[in-house]
Design an enzyme around this catalytic site. Structure first.
Site, PDB file in Angstrom:
ATOM      1  NE  ARG A  93      -4.451  -0.279   2.199  1.00  0.00           N
ATOM      2  CZ  ARG A  93      -5.311  -1.297   2.264  1.00  0.00           C
ATOM      3  NH1 ARG A  93      -4.890  -2.529   2.429  1.00  0.00           N
ATOM      4  NH2 ARG A  93      -6.598  -1.076   2.154  1.00  0.00           N
ATOM      5  NE  ARG A 127     -16.119  -3.663   3.753  1.00  0.00           N
ATOM      6  CZ  ARG A 127     -14.928  -3.351   3.256  1.00  0.00           C
ATOM      7  NH1 ARG A 127     -14.432  -4.021   2.227  1.00  0.00           N
ATOM      8  NH2 ARG A 127     -14.225  -2.365   3.770  1.00  0.00           N
ATOM      9  NE  ARG A 160     -13.089  -3.460   7.202  1.00  0.00           N
ATOM     10  CZ  ARG A 160     -12.311  -3.396   6.124  1.00  0.00           C
ATOM     11  NH1 ARG A 160     -12.371  -4.359   5.201  1.00  0.00           N
ATOM     12  NH2 ARG A 160     -11.481  -2.392   5.961  1.00  0.00           N
ATOM     13  NE  ARG A 171     -10.900   1.905   5.132  1.00  0.00           N
ATOM     14  CZ  ARG A 171     -12.043   1.219   4.983  1.00  0.00           C
ATOM     15  NH1 ARG A 171     -13.128   1.565   5.658  1.00  0.00           N
ATOM     16  NH2 ARG A 171     -12.088   0.187   4.180  1.00  0.00           N
TER      17      ARG A 171
HETATM   18  N1  LIG Z   1     -23.474  -2.798  -4.919  1.00  0.00           N
HETATM   19  C1  LIG Z   1     -22.333  -3.452  -5.172  1.00  0.00           C
HETATM   20  N2  LIG Z   1     -21.599  -3.884  -4.135  1.00  0.00           N
HETATM   21  C2  LIG Z   1     -20.438  -4.541  -4.429  1.00  0.00           C
HETATM   22  C3  LIG Z   1     -20.013  -4.795  -5.760  1.00  0.00           C
HETATM   23  N3  LIG Z   1     -18.826  -5.462  -5.698  1.00  0.00           N
HETATM   24  C4  LIG Z   1     -18.532  -5.618  -4.390  1.00  0.00           C
HETATM   25  N4  LIG Z   1     -19.513  -5.087  -3.625  1.00  0.00           N
HETATM   26  C5  LIG Z   1     -19.622  -5.000  -2.168  1.00  0.00           C
HETATM   27  O1  LIG Z   1     -18.856  -3.840  -1.805  1.00  0.00           O
HETATM   28  C6  LIG Z   1     -18.202  -4.041  -0.561  1.00  0.00           C
HETATM   29  C7  LIG Z   1     -16.692  -3.867  -0.772  1.00  0.00           C
HETATM   30  O2  LIG Z   1     -16.183  -4.959  -1.527  1.00  0.00           O
HETATM   31  P1  LIG Z   1     -14.862  -5.729  -1.052  1.00  0.00           P
HETATM   32  O3  LIG Z   1     -14.649  -6.888  -1.974  1.00  0.00           O
HETATM   33  O4  LIG Z   1     -14.946  -5.998   0.411  1.00  0.00           O
HETATM   34  O5  LIG Z   1     -13.775  -4.575  -1.371  1.00  0.00           O
HETATM   35  P2  LIG Z   1     -12.286  -4.313  -0.863  1.00  0.00           P
HETATM   36  O6  LIG Z   1     -12.408  -3.401   0.315  1.00  0.00           O
HETATM   37  O7  LIG Z   1     -11.610  -3.666  -2.025  1.00  0.00           O
HETATM   38  O8  LIG Z   1     -11.702  -5.665  -0.520  1.00  0.00           O
HETATM   39  C8  LIG Z   1     -18.622  -5.444  -0.078  1.00  0.00           C
HETATM   40  O9  LIG Z   1     -19.762  -5.290   0.762  1.00  0.00           O
HETATM   41  C9  LIG Z   1     -19.014  -6.165  -1.384  1.00  0.00           C
HETATM   42  O10 LIG Z   1     -19.982  -7.191  -1.155  1.00  0.00           O
HETATM   43  C10 LIG Z   1     -20.832  -4.327  -6.835  1.00  0.00           C
HETATM   44  O11 LIG Z   1     -20.546  -4.493  -8.027  1.00  0.00           O
HETATM   45  N5  LIG Z   1     -21.979  -3.668  -6.477  1.00  0.00           N
HETATM   46  N1  LIG Z   2      -0.429  -3.013   3.511  1.00  0.00           N
HETATM   47  C1  LIG Z   2      -0.940  -2.273   4.511  1.00  0.00           C
HETATM   48  N2  LIG Z   2      -0.231  -1.244   5.034  1.00  0.00           N
HETATM   49  C2  LIG Z   2      -0.710  -0.503   6.035  1.00  0.00           C
HETATM   50  N3  LIG Z   2      -1.905  -0.679   6.591  1.00  0.00           N
HETATM   51  C3  LIG Z   2      -2.673  -1.700   6.124  1.00  0.00           C
HETATM   52  C4  LIG Z   2      -2.228  -2.544   5.059  1.00  0.00           C
HETATM   53  N4  LIG Z   2      -3.201  -3.451   4.808  1.00  0.00           N
HETATM   54  C5  LIG Z   2      -4.203  -3.178   5.633  1.00  0.00           C
HETATM   55  N5  LIG Z   2      -3.891  -2.112   6.425  1.00  0.00           N
HETATM   56  C6  LIG Z   2      -4.744  -1.505   7.475  1.00  0.00           C
HETATM   57  O1  LIG Z   2      -5.938  -2.282   7.584  1.00  0.00           O
HETATM   58  C7  LIG Z   2      -7.070  -1.511   7.151  1.00  0.00           C
HETATM   59  C8  LIG Z   2      -8.056  -2.399   6.426  1.00  0.00           C
HETATM   60  O2  LIG Z   2      -7.441  -2.971   5.291  1.00  0.00           O
HETATM   61  P1  LIG Z   2      -8.302  -3.728   4.176  1.00  0.00           P
HETATM   62  O3  LIG Z   2      -9.153  -4.757   4.801  1.00  0.00           O
HETATM   63  O4  LIG Z   2      -7.354  -4.149   3.089  1.00  0.00           O
HETATM   64  O5  LIG Z   2      -9.234  -2.536   3.727  1.00  0.00           O
HETATM   65  P2  LIG Z   2      -9.923  -1.976   2.458  1.00  0.00           P
HETATM   66  O6  LIG Z   2     -11.280  -2.587   2.487  1.00  0.00           O
HETATM   67  O7  LIG Z   2      -9.879  -0.545   2.885  1.00  0.00           O
HETATM   68  O8  LIG Z   2      -9.155  -2.199   1.217  1.00  0.00           O
HETATM   69  C9  LIG Z   2      -6.481  -0.364   6.319  1.00  0.00           C
HETATM   70  O9  LIG Z   2      -7.325   0.791   6.277  1.00  0.00           O
HETATM   71  C10 LIG Z   2      -5.173  -0.107   7.085  1.00  0.00           C
HETATM   72  O10 LIG Z   2      -5.410   0.614   8.286  1.00  0.00           O
END
Ligand SMILES: Nc1nc2c(ncn2[C@@H]2O[C@H](COP(=O)(O)OP(=O)(O)O)[C@@H](O)[C@H]2O)c(=O)[nH]1
Ligand SMILES: Nc1ncnc2c1ncn2[C@@H]1O[C@H](COP(=O)(O)OP(=O)(O)O)[C@@H](O)[C@H]1O
Length: 223
Positions: A93, A127, A160, A171
């Protein structure tokens, strides 16, 4: 016998862009081991380890955990799976983390999910996560079979602590200042693949087709 060389990938994108959702599909289709930095940190918080207790306030405030802690944590996990193909989600990151990863492994591809911030803000407020496994649900997109409970274990789901609107804004800022430079780092190395859109179900076929061109799905023989 299936022979496939070890494939090492990273998935990037702003918080809520769908990294966890797409990673689960990649792991299922191509058999890569999914390593999620956020899941590892949340498991430490749940288990109340020393690391988890130290990192909790940082995460809850929407700040990144320190580079040295993260690099040590993830690299030690990767060392334990030296003979496997993997996909890392949430690491690196920062540019310093990318350099630490680069010193240990050469990354074959970096998948970047380019999703607008406005789309993300809506998603994160709905989420729901099974904290132990990292499985994610969404009230609109992929609701659990029984509201509030994980499909696989039947255990309760949680929201969360860092998915509140104020923390999400922080974030996203941290993403812009600290993580976007990592995209440039990988672009200059020629391994960055960008997938843009607002819906995971429309982005996924492109990611899948791209990975098909690089590696075989599981249960399919390669020559
Ligand atoms: N409405 C909607 N929600 C989505 C879509 N793709 C993912 N999500 C939801 O958006 C949220 C964030 O996705 P996640 O895979 O956790 O994203 P990350 O934080 O990048 O790992 C979760 O609640 C997913 O179920 C989409 O195409 N549409
Ligand atoms: N590679 C990383 N370096 C620093 N902080 C991290 C890293 N990965 C995760 N974190 C911490 O954990 C939190 C949640 O991460 P993650 O589940 O990957 O979140 P997101 O859904 O925001 O992509 C981040 O906002 C950060 O505080």
């Amino acid at each position: 016998m299936v022979i496939q060389r070890i494939f090492r990938a990273v998935i990037m994108g702003p918080p809520g862009s769908g990294k966890g959702t797409v990673s689960a599909r990649i792991a299922k289709t191509f058999g890569l081991k999914h390593v999620s930095s956020g899941d590892i940190l949340r498991a430490n918080i749940e288990a109340q380890t020393e690391l988890g207790l130290l990192m909790k306030s940082c995460i809850d405030q929407g700040q990144l955990a320190p580079d040295d802690v993260m690099s040590r944590l993830i690299l030690s996990d990767l060392r334990a799976m030296d003979r496997s193909s993997w996909l890392i989600d949430g690491f690196p990151r920062t540019v310093s983390q990318s350099e630490a990863l680069d010193d240990a492994y050469s990354v074959d591809t970096v998948i970047n999910l380019n999703v607008p911030f406005e789309t993300i803000k809506q998603r994160l407020s709905s989420r729901w996560t099974h904290l132990l496994s990292g499985r994610v649900y969404n009230v609109d997109f992929n609701p659990p079979k029984v509201p509030g409970f994980d499909d696989v274990t039947g255990e309760p789901l949680a929201q969360r602590d860092d998915d509140t609107p104020e923390t999400v804004t922080r974030r996203l800022k941290a993403y812009q200042t600290q993580t976007e430079p990592v995209l440039e780092y990988y672009r200059s190395k020629g391994v960055l693949e960008i997938f843009s859109g607002t819906e995971t179900n429309k982005i996924w076929p492109h990611v899948e087709a791209f990975l098909h061109s690089k590696l075989s799905p599981i249960k399919q023989k390669v020559s």
